[in-house]
Design a protein around this motif. Structure first.
Motif, PDB file in Angstrom:
ATOM      1  N   ASN A  38       0.842  -1.207   0.000  1.00  0.00           N
ATOM      2  CA  ASN A  38       0.000   0.000   0.000  1.00  0.00           C
ATOM      3  C   ASN A  38       0.872   1.250   0.000  1.00  0.00           C
ATOM      4  O   ASN A  38       2.090   1.158   0.138  1.00  0.00           O
ATOM      5  CB  ASN A  38      -0.983  -0.003   1.179  1.00  0.00           C
ATOM      6  CG  ASN A  38      -0.277   0.068   2.512  1.00  0.00           C
ATOM      7  OD1 ASN A  38       0.183   1.116   2.915  1.00  0.00           O
ATOM      8  ND2 ASN A  38      -0.172  -1.074   3.184  1.00  0.00           N
ATOM      9  N   TYR A  84       0.641  14.812   2.645  1.00  0.00           N
ATOM     10  CA  TYR A  84       0.036  13.561   3.100  1.00  0.00           C
ATOM     11  C   TYR A  84       0.801  12.404   2.478  1.00  0.00           C
ATOM     12  O   TYR A  84       0.924  12.328   1.252  1.00  0.00           O
ATOM     13  CB  TYR A  84      -1.447  13.481   2.701  1.00  0.00           C
ATOM     14  CG  TYR A  84      -2.079  12.184   3.157  1.00  0.00           C
ATOM     15  CD1 TYR A  84      -2.487  12.015   4.485  1.00  0.00           C
ATOM     16  CD2 TYR A  84      -2.198  11.098   2.285  1.00  0.00           C
ATOM     17  CE1 TYR A  84      -3.022  10.816   4.910  1.00  0.00           C
ATOM     18  CE2 TYR A  84      -2.733   9.896   2.712  1.00  0.00           C
ATOM     19  CZ  TYR A  84      -3.142   9.761   4.024  1.00  0.00           C
ATOM     20  OH  TYR A  84      -3.667   8.568   4.456  1.00  0.00           O
ATOM     21  N   GLU A  87       4.988  15.223  -2.605  1.00  0.00           N
ATOM     22  CA  GLU A  87       4.003  14.771  -3.590  1.00  0.00           C
ATOM     23  C   GLU A  87       4.203  15.681  -4.803  1.00  0.00           C
ATOM     24  O   GLU A  87       3.851  16.856  -4.751  1.00  0.00           O
ATOM     25  CB  GLU A  87       2.581  14.951  -3.054  1.00  0.00           C
ATOM     26  CG  GLU A  87       2.247  14.139  -1.817  1.00  0.00           C
ATOM     27  CD  GLU A  87       1.091  14.760  -1.035  1.00  0.00           C
ATOM     28  OE1 GLU A  87      -0.071  14.474  -1.342  1.00  0.00           O
ATOM     29  OE2 GLU A  87       1.365  15.543  -0.102  1.00  0.00           O
ATOM     30  N   ASP A 141       6.721  11.018  -3.814  1.00  0.00           N
ATOM     31  CA  ASP A 141       5.580  10.173  -3.459  1.00  0.00           C
ATOM     32  C   ASP A 141       4.510  10.350  -4.536  1.00  0.00           C
ATOM     33  O   ASP A 141       3.719  11.280  -4.490  1.00  0.00           O
ATOM     34  CB  ASP A 141       5.052  10.576  -2.076  1.00  0.00           C
ATOM     35  CG  ASP A 141       3.805   9.798  -1.668  1.00  0.00           C
ATOM     36  OD1 ASP A 141       3.306   9.002  -2.489  1.00  0.00           O
ATOM     37  OD2 ASP A 141       3.317  10.005  -0.544  1.00  0.00           O
TER      38      ASP A 141
END
Ligand SMILES: *Cc1c(COP(=O)(O)O)cnc(C)c1O
Length: 472
Positions: free
Chosen positions: A137, A171, A243, A277
């Motif tokens: 995950n 996140y 990100e 990410d």
């Protein structure tokens, strides 16, 4: 049992036995949940037979639609051979074949990046993304990246590098390491006594600039601020995690052009590993296979999950360079091994689904077809942007955030109590569209395979739901 009584029974059992993720269960107890029993293309069907448009790709994962024949078939075919065997001490064809495909995609990043401008071919190979470490995950893909990066410097004898640099509004998942590099207060603050040390750089959130600047006259001052942190603390900083292009769960925050490239340059300058990410942005979400392609950036570590299996099964990959990989080599007794692994790492069914997913991208020209749909969405949303309670509409490819505001002039937000994001999403449900907000931001993330007609419906229902919830 009739459908109605079956539905009632499931509802009762759900409320009795289940604890849902990111859900205030006291409020859930008062809701009538939608029970999904089937899917097809861009749609989900509930137990009563009602179809809904899947406006967030079942939380950001569905790529080619539900029940995509090629992926269904690939999984069925794999089931008839074997569903799972371990990658600890054994190997198997789907993991090998997928790794090769992922590396070929990751290396396209380099061809387009600065790195290849150096004439030294040995250096090129070293900086090449060419090893795949599987997990299951997004959070684990991130944990692996963090541990790998840390251990890399430890093996190199640079023991002072013990902390990370991450961004406000970031996140990276919900496990403790991933939360340590997270930057969303309402989720992460309570855990702060448990977290490791992280420096925080400003979020490139131009609509609400935390440095009080205005884009573009700011000249991306947030990059300066990041550079200052690096200059001061680079001896301690293992890596920067980001990100690329879009901070997803932080509110679909799209960074200004050139920002990501600036980040890459700073990392190289200060000898800080760059961890991209792409758990949310990967696999076509932003209009290119990986978001890093938009700015011709190649990271030192790349994290992938969510869309990797086309939204079918849990699988993740952390991809790194020869340079990092090499430092872990030695004899067993040297204890340089990367002692990390999850039981279902590189599961065969998941890898088979991922291979089929990637083959469809090629066969159907998914990314090329997507460009027209991205433009169509942009045009459709431009009207929504004018609504009196829409403050900002952010879009990169098929990642969209519509930020609702109480007052458009002052940018005053709705309070938590008002739950305006949810009010809009409930209205949308009544009209046959499933979406999920991030606070006051309405998220649209349709499957890449959505048709133009379905897109029109997505835009229209969203607009109506926003109007009805905010203007009445
Ligand atoms: C969803 C997400 C994660 C976490 O992935 P899980 O599979 O939910 O653990 C990590 N990083 C980003 C950018 C994400 O969007």
């Amino acid at each position: 049992m009739g459908i109605q009584s079956l539905k009632k029974q499931l509802e009762r059992q759900d409320k009795k036995y289940l604890w849902h993720p990111f859900t205030q269960m006291r409020e859930w107890a008062e809701e009538t949940p939608i029970i999904i029993t089937e899917g097809h293309g861009s749609f989900l069907k509930d137990i009563s037979g009602r179809w809904y448009l899947d406006g967030v790709s079942s939380v950001w994962v569905t790529v080619h639609g539900h029940r995509k024949k090629e992926i269904d078939d690939a999984i069925k075919e794999q089931i008839d051979k074997i569903s799972h065997s371990t990658l600890l001490g054994l190997t198997h064809p789907p993991a090998i074949k997928l790794a090769e495909k992922l590396i070929k995609l990751a290396q396209k990043l380099e061809v387009r990046s600065e790195k290849l401008k150096t004439p030294n071919s040995k250096l090129q190979t070293l900086n090449s993304l060419n090893k795949v470490f599987y997990s299951d995950n997004g959070s684990t893909a991130v944990e692996i990246a963090l541990k790998m990066a840390f251990q890399y410097w430890q093996h190199r004898g640079i023991k002072s590098k013990k902390s990370f640099l991450s961004l406000n509004n970031a996140y990276h998942g919900d496990t403790i390491g991933a939360v340590s590099v997270g930057g969303i207060n309402i989720f992460h603050k309570i855990f702060s006594p448990l977290l490791f040390k992280t420096y925080k750089a400003p979020s490139p959130y131009c609509y609400r600039c935390e440095l009080g600047k205005k884009y573009p006259s700011c000249n991306m001052f947030c990059l300066n601020a990041m550079g200052k942190i690096m200059q001061k603390h680079h001896k301690e900083i293992v890596g920067l995690i980001i990100e690329p292009i879009v901070q997803g769960a932080g509110g679909m925050i799209v960074s200004p052009p050139g920002y990501l490239k600036g980040v890459r340059k700073l990392c190289s300058k200060y000898n800080i590993l760059m961890i991209a990410d792409e758990v949310a942005t990967g696999f076509g979400r932003t209009g290119k296979m990986f978001a890093c392609e938009h700015e011709k950036v190649s990271p030192d570590i790349l994290c992938l999950a969510k869309g990797i299996t086309g939204g079918y099964l849990p699988l993740a990959a952390t991809i790194t360079t020869e340079r990092i990989y090499n430092v872990f080599l030695g004899r067993y007794r040297d204890l340089k091994t990367f002692f990390h692994g999850h039981t279902y790492t590189g599961n065969q069914l998941a890898c088979a689904a991922a291979i089929a997913n990637l083959e469809i991208f090629k066969k159907e020209n998914t990314l090329k077809k997507l460009q027209k749909k991205i433009e169509f969405l942009k045009k459709g949303l431009s009207k929504t942007a004018e609504f009196s309670h829409v403050g900002d509409v952010r879009q990169k490819g098929f990642m969209i955030g519509i930020e609702l505001v109480k007052d458009k002039k002052t940018k005053e937000s709705y309070s938590l109590k008002e739950k305006m994001g949810w009010k809009v999403c409930y209205k949308a449900r009544e009209k046959g569209l499933i979406i999920r907000p991030l606070g006051n931001v309405i998220v649209l993330m349709p499957p890449l395979s959505i048709s133009q007609q379905e897109l029109r419906r997505l835009i229209q229902i969203t607009a109506e739901a926003i109007r009805e919830a905010t203007e009445h």
